[in-house]
Design a protein around this motif. Structure first.
Motif, short mmCIF file in Angstrom:
data_model
loop_
_atom_site.label_atom_id
_atom_site.label_comp_id
_atom_site.label_asym_id
_atom_site.label_seq_id
_atom_site.Cartn_x
_atom_site.Cartn_y
_atom_site.Cartn_z
N VAL A 442 -6.03 -26.73 20.96
CA VAL A 442 -6.13 -26.80 19.51
C VAL A 442 -5.81 -25.43 18.92
N PRO A 443 -4.59 -25.23 18.41
CA PRO A 443 -4.25 -23.93 17.82
C PRO A 443 -4.93 -23.73 16.47
N GLU A 444 -5.30 -22.49 16.20
CA GLU A 444 -5.85 -22.12 14.91
C GLU A 444 -5.13 -20.86 14.46
N LEU A 445 -4.29 -20.99 13.44
CA LEU A 445 -3.49 -19.86 12.97
C LEU A 445 -4.21 -19.10 11.87
N MET A 446 -4.05 -17.79 11.90
CA MET A 446 -4.70 -16.92 10.91
C MET A 446 -3.90 -15.64 10.75
#
Length: 573
Positions: A442-446
């Motif tokens: 599950v990628p989480e971009l920031m």
């Protein structure tokens, strides 16, 4: 001491280059670094300078450099990202620097001596160097800078530069303010300072390359280092430029220091302008940016077609990696880490993304380094072996296609950063490859700055990806030592290994380069087996420099800030 441009880099390890391979030597550039092969540096000359856009022609006294957004940690003993380090390079000067071949050269220190036993370094400071407010730089400022790193409440990534000084432990562990000085830091006179180590170390000269802080400006009581941090956005040094304005996420603006001790800079204003993978080509070809790194071959081709850029292409002294939080029970098992390596088609990703300008990385040392070895496990893509290792580790694949252990599904939350084609290309491959193994990703971009804070300061992550821009000296302790496994330290993943500590210490104290090389070969084999990171890629750096800019000649050990006072803007016909 110079940092290296790279299009996808996130984190930087500062300082370091190769020091003498015999006994410790003294003075100016006496090392003989033979790791850099100049034939690997390709320069593509501008073919049509006359196509330079009018907007660039009209910008007579301003240099604009494209960059990923700095984090605002504008202090040389705290800066962690490559981009913050560029800011510090413009504002601060260190005792020493390096030349293009990676040899140490004088900077604030006009010369230095090293004692016969290799433990004591004496630096002779040039007279008349002034900080931006006009006050003279002296040995007291140097002592203050390195004593600050020794402070009990220091929480930055530079501990490895001082931890072997005599008296470091006594000063650092003293919470009651009874120990007033670090024994191994001694001011001889206003222009002479001496550092004494507990033991001789091969790359120790490079511990003294960090920018010097003016004591009168940054002064704080021992333990109250927050006062120093409160000045991150109001930096003052002795460098070629001063900070004029900082707009987070947008730009950093500098004005020249007309009284710079190396000579008045030729360019009045420098702007570090934030670009990303989606804007870099447009910003360059429109003339709105003079210097930037470009990654993918198709981007390089567009810059070549523009006709008014010189492009410097060379193997990067860096590598990209995936970091796993080894404090997490799932990732403590080496078999799981190895399974993730075998189960990721890194070669396929690199061939697709770099199109011949990159290669698979299997250990944390660059091919430009004299310590590089390929006599290690190559971790060729092997899903069958990956599945076998996961089975052995107790992760059972169920009917739904996912793996479980102790009733918990194998899900990895992956923190990564926005504005990167590298990341955009990597995400689907990781999800697909590991999904076939039964692992959900599950990628989480920031924003990059947010990612740095979560990974290095808070250490609140399961997985992330970044890259290291490396020092010239191959000593890995600045990243992987136990001492760096602290909040704010570089060992964010928490890899602590007894054999690693032993080999790193041996490497530090061995002065024969061939023997050091063998030690680091063993260390790299260990890292390749243990996998503190999932190693991804090496790449070529491609740096576009407008034909109107003279004096910028980037290479593996030199970036655009090098001798910035001599860089100039010329008229193009």
């Amino acid at each position: 001491m110079k940092k290296i441009l790279s299009v996808f880099l996130g984190i930087l390890i500062m300082v370091g280059t190769f020091s003498s391979c015999s006994k410790p030597s003294s003075n100016q550039g006496s090392s003989d670094n033979k790791s850099l092969n100049k034939s690997q540096i390709e320069i593509i000359q501008a073919t049509n300078p006359e196509k330079l856009p009018q907007v660039a022609r009209d910008r007579k006294d301003t240099l604009i450099v494209g960059t990923t957004a700095p984090n605002g940690t504008f202090n040389p003993i705290y800066s962690g990202s490559l981009y913050d380090s560029w800011v510090c390079s413009l504002i601060f000067d260190g005792l020493i620097s390096n030349d293009a071949e990676g040899n140490p050269i004088p900077n604030v220190a006009e010369k230095w001596d090293i004692s016969e036993d290799g433990k004591t370094y004496t630096f002779y400071i040039k007279k008349g160097i002034k900080f931006h407010d006009g006050k003279e730089l002296t040995a007291e400022d140097v002592a203050f800078t390195f004593t600050a790193i020794c402070d009990p409440n220091y929480d930055g990534p530079r501990t490895d530069a001082v931890m072997y000084l005599e008296g470091y432990e006594e000063y650092n562990k003293d919470k009651e303010n009874k120990v007033k000085e670090v024994k191994g830091i001694k001011v001889i006179d206003p222009y002479t300072i001496q550092f004494t180590l507990t033991e001789a170390q091969a790359p120790a000269i490079w511990n003294f390359g960090y920018g010097i802080l003016p004591k009168h400006y940054y002064v704080f009581e021992k333990g109250n280092i927050k006062k120093l941090k409160d000045l991150f956005l109001k930096p003052m040094g002795s460098g070629a430029y001063t900070l004029k304005n900082y707009k987070p996420g947008a730009e950093v603006v500098f004005e020249k220091n007309p009284n710079y001790w190396k000579g008045e800079p030729k360019i009045k204003t420098i702007v570090m302008k934030v670009t990303n993978a989606n804007t870099v080509v447009q910003e360059l070809t429109s003339g709105n940016v003079d210097i930037d790194a470009v990654g993918k071959p198709e981007m390089v081709e567009l810059i070549k077609q523009a006709g008014f850029f010189n492009i410097y292409s060379y193997p990067s002294n860096s590598y990209g990696y995936i970091g796993l939080n080894l404090r997490d029970e799932r990732f403590k098992d080496k078999r799981v880490r190895q399974a993730l390596m075998y189960g990721l088609d890194r070669k396929g990703f690199i061939n697709a993304y770099y199109k011949g300008n990159g290669q698979v990385c299997n250990a944390p040392v660059s091919p430009v380094s004299w310590a590089y070895t390929d006599e290690i496990n190559q971790y060729e893509y092997n899903p069958d072996l990956a599945n076998k290792l996961l089975d052995e580790a107790g992760w059972v694949k169920k009917e739904d296609g996912f793996r479980y252990k102790d009733g918990k599904k194998f899900i990895i939350h992956w923190m990564t950063y926005t504005g990167s084609k590298y990341v955009e290309s990597l995400i689907p491959i990781v999800k697909d490859n590991w999904g076939k193994l039964g692992i959900e990703v599950v990628p989480e971009l920031m924003e990059f700055g947010t990612l740095v804070e979560k990974v290095y300061d808070k250490r609140e992550f399961e997985m992330y990806n970044m890259a290291w821009s490396l020092s010239i000296d191959p000593d890995p302790s600045g990243i992987f030592s136990k001492a760096q496994d602290v909040p704010g330290g570089n060992n964010s993943v928490g890899w602590v290994n007894e054999e690693s500590e032993k080999l790193m210490k041996q490497g530090l104290t061995e002065f024969n380069q061939e023997k050091r090389k063998e030690i680091y070969k063993q260390w790299n084999k260990l890292a390749n087996e243990e996998l503190p990171y999932l190693f991804l890629s090496y790449n070529k750096d491609n740096v576009a420099v407008s034909c109107r800019v003279k004096g910028v000649n980037p290479s593996p050990y030199i970036d655009w800030t090098y001798d910035i006072q001599n860089v100039e803007i010329v008229d193009v016909k």
